[in-house]
Design a protein around this motif. Structure first.
Motif, short mmCIF file in Angstrom:
data_model
loop_
_atom_site.label_atom_id
_atom_site.label_comp_id
_atom_site.label_asym_id
_atom_site.label_seq_id
_atom_site.Cartn_x
_atom_site.Cartn_y
_atom_site.Cartn_z
N TRP A 80 8.84 -6.25 0.02
CA TRP A 80 10.10 -5.67 0.48
C TRP A 80 10.07 -4.15 0.38
O TRP A 80 10.49 -3.44 1.31
CB TRP A 80 11.24 -6.23 -0.37
N ALA A 81 9.54 -3.64 -0.75
CA ALA A 81 9.47 -2.18 -0.96
C ALA A 81 8.64 -1.51 0.12
O ALA A 81 9.02 -0.46 0.65
CB ALA A 81 8.89 -1.88 -2.34
N ASP A 82 7.52 -2.12 0.46
CA ASP A 82 6.69 -1.57 1.54
C ASP A 82 7.46 -1.55 2.86
O ASP A 82 7.38 -0.60 3.64
CB ASP A 82 5.41 -2.39 1.71
N GLY A 83 8.24 -2.60 3.08
CA GLY A 83 8.98 -2.72 4.33
C GLY A 83 10.10 -1.70 4.48
O GLY A 83 10.44 -1.31 5.60
N VAL A 84 10.68 -1.27 3.34
CA VAL A 84 11.79 -0.29 3.42
C VAL A 84 11.29 1.14 3.22
O VAL A 84 12.08 2.08 3.12
CB VAL A 84 12.89 -0.61 2.40
N GLY A 85 9.98 1.31 3.17
CA GLY A 85 9.43 2.66 3.14
C GLY A 85 9.23 3.28 1.77
O GLY A 85 9.08 4.50 1.66
N ILE A 86 9.20 2.46 0.73
CA ILE A 86 8.89 3.00 -0.60
C ILE A 86 7.38 3.23 -0.68
O ILE A 86 6.59 2.28 -0.54
CB ILE A 86 9.35 2.04 -1.72
N ALA A 87 6.98 4.48 -0.87
CA ALA A 87 5.55 4.84 -0.89
C ALA A 87 5.03 4.82 -2.32
O ALA A 87 5.61 5.44 -3.21
CB ALA A 87 5.35 6.22 -0.27
N ARG A 88 3.92 4.11 -2.53
CA ARG A 88 3.30 4.00 -3.86
C ARG A 88 1.88 4.56 -3.80
O ARG A 88 1.11 4.21 -2.92
CB ARG A 88 3.26 2.54 -4.31
N ASN A 89 1.55 5.40 -4.75
CA ASN A 89 0.23 6.02 -4.80
C ASN A 89 -0.51 5.58 -6.07
O ASN A 89 -0.27 6.11 -7.15
CB ASN A 89 0.35 7.55 -4.76
N ASN A 90 -1.36 4.58 -5.93
CA ASN A 90 -2.15 4.07 -7.05
C ASN A 90 -1.27 3.57 -8.21
O ASN A 90 -1.56 3.81 -9.38
CB ASN A 90 -3.11 5.14 -7.59
N VAL A 91 -0.18 2.90 -7.88
CA VAL A 91 0.70 2.39 -8.93
C VAL A 91 1.32 1.07 -8.47
O VAL A 91 1.57 0.85 -7.29
CB VAL A 91 1.81 3.41 -9.26
N PRO A 110 -3.96 12.04 -11.07
CA PRO A 110 -4.02 13.33 -11.75
C PRO A 110 -2.65 13.79 -12.24
O PRO A 110 -1.61 13.32 -11.76
CB PRO A 110 -4.57 14.27 -10.67
N ASN A 111 -2.64 14.70 -13.19
CA ASN A 111 -1.40 15.26 -13.72
C ASN A 111 -0.59 15.92 -12.60
O ASN A 111 -1.13 16.52 -11.68
CB ASN A 111 -1.74 16.29 -14.79
N ALA A 112 0.75 15.77 -12.68
CA ALA A 112 1.69 16.37 -11.73
C ALA A 112 1.54 15.81 -10.31
O ALA A 112 1.93 16.44 -9.34
CB ALA A 112 1.55 17.90 -11.71
N HIS A 113 1.00 14.61 -10.21
CA HIS A 113 0.80 13.96 -8.92
C HIS A 113 2.03 13.11 -8.61
O HIS A 113 2.58 12.44 -9.47
CB HIS A 113 -0.45 13.08 -8.98
N ILE A 114 2.47 13.13 -7.35
CA ILE A 114 3.60 12.28 -6.95
C ILE A 114 3.13 10.82 -6.92
O ILE A 114 2.23 10.46 -6.17
CB ILE A 114 4.16 12.70 -5.58
N VAL A 115 3.73 10.02 -7.77
CA VAL A 115 3.33 8.63 -7.93
C VAL A 115 4.03 7.72 -6.93
O VAL A 115 3.46 6.77 -6.42
CB VAL A 115 3.62 8.15 -9.38
N ALA A 116 5.30 8.03 -6.64
CA ALA A 116 6.05 7.18 -5.71
C ALA A 116 7.18 7.97 -5.07
O ALA A 116 7.70 8.93 -5.66
CB ALA A 116 6.61 5.96 -6.44
N ARG A 117 7.53 7.56 -3.85
CA ARG A 117 8.67 8.12 -3.14
C ARG A 117 9.58 6.98 -2.71
O ARG A 117 9.12 5.99 -2.15
CB ARG A 117 8.22 8.88 -1.88
#
Length: 501
Positions: A80-91, A110-117
């Motif tokens: 569902w999260a993928d379908g509504v546009g929640i972006a996950r980066n290695n999490v 890496p430190n200060a990396h955006i993990v999710a939007r």
């Protein structure tokens, strides 16, 4: 026509709720902690009776209790999260043994990396709740719903839970806990473990507040049937205003204490603040409003050991119209992705988040209450002097409250010394409270009060449980911290005493 069995049960529910609201919850809470506890036990008993009757009419609490948080629910939520546009980066989301669900790195971050939007349209915000046709009338006409953001958000969440498969938020709701480790959900025995901490009283008052809201809303829901009956009578069709919950899925049977308390628990433990799309302040800047942010709210608290301010790792990007979470250090696959829940005292963490951090910062506080007996003939004179000279002591009738802090250099505001002088002064006047002997007696009074309070803490917790997870550890850490603050206050008084010799 004789009432149906269901109608009779609903009448029983409403009779109990109306009596509880009118005779107890609409009145001021008892000032005595002993009486407040007795009242709390009675409130819980009545709500339990109401729950038992509602169980004969519906399955709300059964469904709530049997909801499963498992690998399958995580899988459905992530789809569902993928379908509504929640972006996950290695999490991703995983289940842990001691912390419930958690965010976990699936690869190097890496430190200060955006993990999710998380985009705004994937959030449950107060703006969304206000626009909902289900609660529009409530937000427009009811002062409690419109004036208390968390309440409005909790009601909206409850409507979505009841809609079940018809709600777009079902995959998110399905991975939420069905209970919470906050004092709102404690047993009587667990609550008593908090004594003698002031958090014990705060927990009772919070439970009382939520109980009052529930009773108020259930009585409002009951007006739906009265309205429908009036509509069927032509002579009364236009005499009754449409009830505030007429379009909501609530009924006397399905709006249970369990459902409302659950919704409040979700909001209390997971709420974030985001800019409103519609509401602005006097400078035309967006007001911050309450919001639930799916995926991001699975991040657990980071136990930070530092004296420096900690940056909020969840923030809102107006340009991208999304909430983002950033990493605070280099992470490897398998590491938890955590965030800092904010500068709160241990007591606030327990009340609002359901745990007491093992490590704490300088924001720990102990709320000290001192009462001047109502029988004191000088009460009015003392109160006037306190209002005149003491800024950092809050007054509520004959009860006065001051915050003590875990600051060794000054654990309480210096005007507490003036308060103490006024408190002990037999004939309080401007001139009398300035006398050295009165000031000395005031300092002695504070020393004695701090010493007695600290002794009440010494035997109230098991130091061997300070690192335990759960209520035993939480209560021990809370009271150990407050005991430390009392010791700092006592030592500070002794230092002041020596400087006056």
């Amino acid at each position: 026509m004789a009432p149906t069995p269901n109608a009779e049960l609903e009448d029983q529910i409403l009779g109990k709720i109306a009596t509880l609201f009118e005779e107890t919850l609409s009145q001021k809470p008892p000032s005595s902690i002993v009486e407040l506890w007795k009242e709390h036990v009675e409130i819980k008993r009545i709500l339990k009776d109401v729950t038992s009757i509602q169980a004969k009419l519906g399955d709300t609490d059964e469904r709530l209790a049997n909801s499963k948080r498992d690998a399958e629910s995580i899988k459905k939520f992530l789809t569902w999260a993928d379908g509504v546009g929640i972006a996950r980066n290695n999490v991703t989301i995983v289940s842990t043994k001691t912390c419930g669900f958690s965010l976990q790195a699936t690869g190097p971050i890496p430190n200060a990396h955006i993990v999710a939007r998380v985009p705004r349209h994937a959030m449950i915000t107060l703006d969304l709740a206000k626009k909902s046709s289900l609660l529009k009338k409530a937000f427009e006409r009811d002062p409690i719903v419109s004036g208390m953001e968390n309440v409005g958000l909790a009601l909206f969440l409850a409507t979505q839970w009841l809609l079940n498969e018809k709600s777009k938020w079902l995959p998110y709701i399905s991975i939420l806990p069905n209970s919470f480790p906050t004092p709102l959900f404690y047993t009587d025995e667990q609550l008593l473990q908090l004594k003698p901490s002031p958090i014990f009283e705060e927990a009772l008052l919070f439970y009382r507040t939520i109980s009052r809201q529930f009773c108020y809303f259930l009585m409002a829901v009951a007006k739906n049937k009265i309205y429908e009956s009036a509509q069927r009578r032509k002579d009364a069709r236009n005499t009754m205003e449409t009830p505030i919950f007429y379009n909501a899925p609530f009924t006397v049977a399905n709006l249970t204490p369990g459902l409302y308390f659950w919704a409040v628990g979700v909001v209390t433990t997971r709420v974030n603040m985001v800019p409103s799309e519609h509401s602005t302040d006097k400078d035309e800047k967006p007001n911050l409003i309450a919001a639930l942010i799916p995926f991001l709210d699975m991040a657990n608290h980071e136990n930070v050991v530092t004296e420096d301010p900690v940056e909020d790792l969840v923030c809102y990007s107006p340009a991208e119209e999304c909430a983002v979470i950033t990493s605070h250090c280099d992470l490897e696959a398998g590491n938890q992705v955590t965030i800092f829940y904010g500068c709160r005292s241990r007591g606030e963490h327990l009340l609002h988040n359901g745990f007491v951090p093992i490590h704490h910062q300088r924001q720990d506080v102990l709320k000290l209450k001192i009462g001047i007996p109502k029988t004191d003939k000088s009460l009015d004179a003392k109160t006037k002097l306190i209002e005149k000279y003491v800024q950092n002591v809050q007054c509520n009738g004959n009860i006065f409250q001051v915050d003590l802090y875990n600051y060794p250099e000054q654990p309480f505001p210096l005007d507490l010394l003036m308060f103490a002088a006024i408190f002990v002064c037999p004939e309080p006047t401007d001139a009398a409270i300035a006398k050295p002997d009165i000031r000395k007696k005031g300092l002695e009074f504070l020393k004695t009060r701090f010493s007695l309070l600290k002794k009440s803490y010494d035997s109230s917790f098991d130091a061997s449980k300070l690192t335990d997870v759960g209520i035993d550890g939480d209560a021990a850490r809370l009271k150990a911290s407050e005991s430390e603050i009392l010791q700092l206050a006592l030592s500070y008084c002794e230092t002041l005493e020596k400087s006056q010799q």
